[in-house]
Motif scaffolding. Structure first.
Motif, PDB file in Angstrom:
ATOM      1  N   GLY A 161       0.783  -1.969   0.119  1.00  0.00           N
ATOM      2  CA  GLY A 161      -0.090  -0.252  -0.154  1.00  0.00           C
ATOM      3  C   GLY A 161       0.784   1.531  -0.146  1.00  0.00           C
ATOM      4  N   GLU A 162      -0.113   2.678  -0.641  1.00  0.00           N
ATOM      5  CA  GLU A 162       1.249   3.722  -0.094  1.00  0.00           C
ATOM      6  C   GLU A 162       0.155   4.341   0.715  1.00  0.00           C
ATOM      7  N   VAL A 163       0.666   5.415   1.557  1.00  0.00           N
ATOM      8  CA  VAL A 163      -0.218   6.130   2.333  1.00  0.00           C
ATOM      9  C   VAL A 163       0.195   6.934   2.353  1.00  0.00           C
ATOM     10  N   THR A 164      -0.519   8.762   2.418  1.00  0.00           N
ATOM     11  CA  THR A 164      -0.153  10.225   2.165  1.00  0.00           C
ATOM     12  C   THR A 164      -0.234  10.398   3.933  1.00  0.00           C
ATOM     13  N   SER A 165       0.083  11.097   4.560  1.00  0.00           N
ATOM     14  CA  SER A 165      -0.602  11.608   5.676  1.00  0.00           C
ATOM     15  C   SER A 165       0.122  13.281   5.944  1.00  0.00           C
ATOM     16  N   PHE A 166      -0.469  13.571   6.332  1.00  0.00           N
ATOM     17  CA  PHE A 166       0.393  14.984   7.193  1.00  0.00           C
ATOM     18  C   PHE A 166       0.851  15.518   8.323  1.00  0.00           C
ATOM     19  N   GLY A 167       0.887  14.665   9.086  1.00  0.00           N
ATOM     20  CA  GLY A 167       1.819  15.077  10.487  1.00  0.00           C
ATOM     21  C   GLY A 167       3.101  14.032   9.692  1.00  0.00           C
ATOM     22  N   GLY A 168       3.578  14.168  11.475  1.00  0.00           N
ATOM     23  CA  GLY A 168       5.223  13.492  11.760  1.00  0.00           C
ATOM     24  C   GLY A 168       4.799  11.871  11.404  1.00  0.00           C
ATOM     25  N   ALA A 169       3.679  11.129  11.333  1.00  0.00           N
ATOM     26  CA  ALA A 169       3.422   9.722  11.373  1.00  0.00           C
ATOM     27  C   ALA A 169       2.316   8.900  10.496  1.00  0.00           C
ATOM     28  N   PHE A 170       3.326   8.076  10.454  1.00  0.00           N
ATOM     29  CA  PHE A 170       1.420   6.959   9.541  1.00  0.00           C
ATOM     30  C   PHE A 170       0.833   6.321  10.137  1.00  0.00           C
ATOM     31  N   ALA A 171       0.002   5.743   9.588  1.00  0.00           N
ATOM     32  CA  ALA A 171      -0.642   4.383  10.249  1.00  0.00           C
ATOM     33  C   ALA A 171      -0.860   3.914   8.914  1.00  0.00           C
ATOM     34  N   VAL A 172      -0.956   2.189   9.290  1.00  0.00           N
ATOM     35  CA  VAL A 172      -2.075   1.359   8.417  1.00  0.00           C
ATOM     36  C   VAL A 172      -2.177   0.130   9.611  1.00  0.00           C
ATOM     37  N   ALA A 217      11.558   0.875  14.620  1.00  0.00           N
ATOM     38  CA  ALA A 217      10.902   1.785  15.965  1.00  0.00           C
ATOM     39  C   ALA A 217       9.035   2.236  15.120  1.00  0.00           C
ATOM     40  N   ALA A 218       8.429   0.811  15.631  1.00  0.00           N
ATOM     41  CA  ALA A 218       6.539   1.241  15.630  1.00  0.00           C
ATOM     42  C   ALA A 218       5.849   1.070  17.047  1.00  0.00           C
ATOM     43  N   ARG A 219       4.990   1.947  16.868  1.00  0.00           N
ATOM     44  CA  ARG A 219       4.192   1.557  18.097  1.00  0.00           C
ATOM     45  C   ARG A 219       2.898   0.426  16.887  1.00  0.00           C
ATOM     46  N   VAL A 220       2.893  -1.212  17.903  1.00  0.00           N
ATOM     47  CA  VAL A 220       2.137  -1.673  16.766  1.00  0.00           C
ATOM     48  C   VAL A 220       0.737  -2.784  18.076  1.00  0.00           C
ATOM     49  N   SER A 221      -0.864  -2.758  17.506  1.00  0.00           N
ATOM     50  CA  SER A 221      -1.854  -2.507  19.038  1.00  0.00           C
ATOM     51  C   SER A 221      -2.957  -3.214  18.031  1.00  0.00           C
ATOM     52  N   PRO A 222      -2.196  -4.818  18.745  1.00  0.00           N
ATOM     53  CA  PRO A 222      -1.453  -6.072  19.929  1.00  0.00           C
ATOM     54  C   PRO A 222      -0.608  -5.875  19.088  1.00  0.00           C
ATOM     55  N   PRO A 223       0.797  -5.903  19.890  1.00  0.00           N
ATOM     56  CA  PRO A 223       1.477  -6.359  18.750  1.00  0.00           C
ATOM     57  C   PRO A 223       1.575  -7.748  18.677  1.00  0.00           C
ATOM     58  N   GLU A 224       0.951  -9.257  19.695  1.00  0.00           N
ATOM     59  CA  GLU A 224       1.241 -10.106  19.930  1.00  0.00           C
ATOM     60  C   GLU A 224      -0.192 -10.643  20.003  1.00  0.00           C
ATOM     61  N   MET A 225      -0.556 -11.623  19.593  1.00  0.00           N
ATOM     62  CA  MET A 225      -2.013 -12.463  19.845  1.00  0.00           C
ATOM     63  C   MET A 225      -2.543 -14.015  19.373  1.00  0.00           C
ATOM     64  N   MET A 226      -3.584 -14.210  20.079  1.00  0.00           N
ATOM     65  CA  MET A 226      -3.704 -15.752  19.278  1.00  0.00           C
ATOM     66  C   MET A 226      -4.694 -15.703  18.495  1.00  0.00           C
ATOM     67  N   LEU A 227      -5.104 -16.215  17.327  1.00  0.00           N
ATOM     68  CA  LEU A 227      -5.783 -16.028  17.112  1.00  0.00           C
ATOM     69  C   LEU A 227      -6.438 -17.256  16.290  1.00  0.00           C
ATOM     70  N   CYS A 265       5.250 -11.336   4.466  1.00  0.00           N
ATOM     71  CA  CYS A 265       5.228  -9.367   4.423  1.00  0.00           C
ATOM     72  C   CYS A 265       4.748  -9.083   3.600  1.00  0.00           C
ATOM     73  N   GLY A 266       3.967  -7.859   4.007  1.00  0.00           N
ATOM     74  CA  GLY A 266       3.905  -6.516   2.572  1.00  0.00           C
ATOM     75  C   GLY A 266       4.816  -5.217   3.274  1.00  0.00           C
ATOM     76  N   ARG A 267       4.492  -4.893   1.904  1.00  0.00           N
ATOM     77  CA  ARG A 267       5.350  -3.413   1.317  1.00  0.00           C
ATOM     78  C   ARG A 267       5.030  -2.374   1.872  1.00  0.00           C
ATOM     79  N   PHE A 268       5.374  -1.509   2.108  1.00  0.00           N
ATOM     80  CA  PHE A 268       4.455  -0.120   2.701  1.00  0.00           C
ATOM     81  C   PHE A 268       5.075   0.888   1.738  1.00  0.00           C
ATOM     82  N   ILE A 269       4.986   1.941   1.604  1.00  0.00           N
ATOM     83  CA  ILE A 269       5.539   3.430   1.702  1.00  0.00           C
ATOM     84  C   ILE A 269       4.527   4.279   2.105  1.00  0.00           C
ATOM     85  N   ALA A 270       5.395   5.518   2.710  1.00  0.00           N
ATOM     86  CA  ALA A 270       4.689   6.643   3.339  1.00  0.00           C
ATOM     87  C   ALA A 270       5.159   7.396   2.394  1.00  0.00           C
TER      88      ALA A 270
END
Length: 128
Positions: A28-39, A66-76, A119-124
């Protein structure tokens, strides 16, 4: 000849029923107006048993980012998916390329210790 056709048909049927761990979207491609982006990604478990997964973020060379991942681990559970929000800072750059990966973690009690990584590839890009 008939036996050969039956073997080929059986092999073909086995391939169509095979399933693999997945994640959407894969790019995916993301455009962000702030100092971070989210996927937001959704790991999926195609198996008949539950699995433990972790979502991790890497750069193009698979070095951790370095990233904030929520939730970083889980049971599926079996045939289940769950949304995961990943937020990454731009830092001093205007463009960031990351790989968001879903990694299955083997259970200690199982004999097989296979760890799958999808793995997925993302450009922000930061908007001016």
């Amino acid at each position: 000849m008939r036996i050969l056709l039956l073997i080929a048909a059986g092999f073909s049927a086995a391939l169509t029923h095979a399933s693999a761990q997945s994640m959407t979207p894969m790019r995916g491609e993301v455009t962000s107006f702030g100092g971070a982006f989210a996927v937001r990604v959704r790991p999926y478990n195609p198996y008949n048993h539950r699995i433990r997964v972790a979502v991790r973020v890497y750069d193009a060379d698979f070095m951790p980012v370095a990233a904030r991942v929520s939730p970083p681990e889980m049971m599926l559970g079996s045939r289940d998916s769950r949304p995961v929000l990943v937020e990454v800072e731009f830092g001093s750059t205007k463009e960031k390329r990351v790989r968001i990966c879903t990694e299955s973690t083997p259970f200690p009690s199982h004999q097989t210790k296979i760890r799958a990584q999808i793995c997925g590839r993302f450009i922000a890009r930061r908007a001016d």
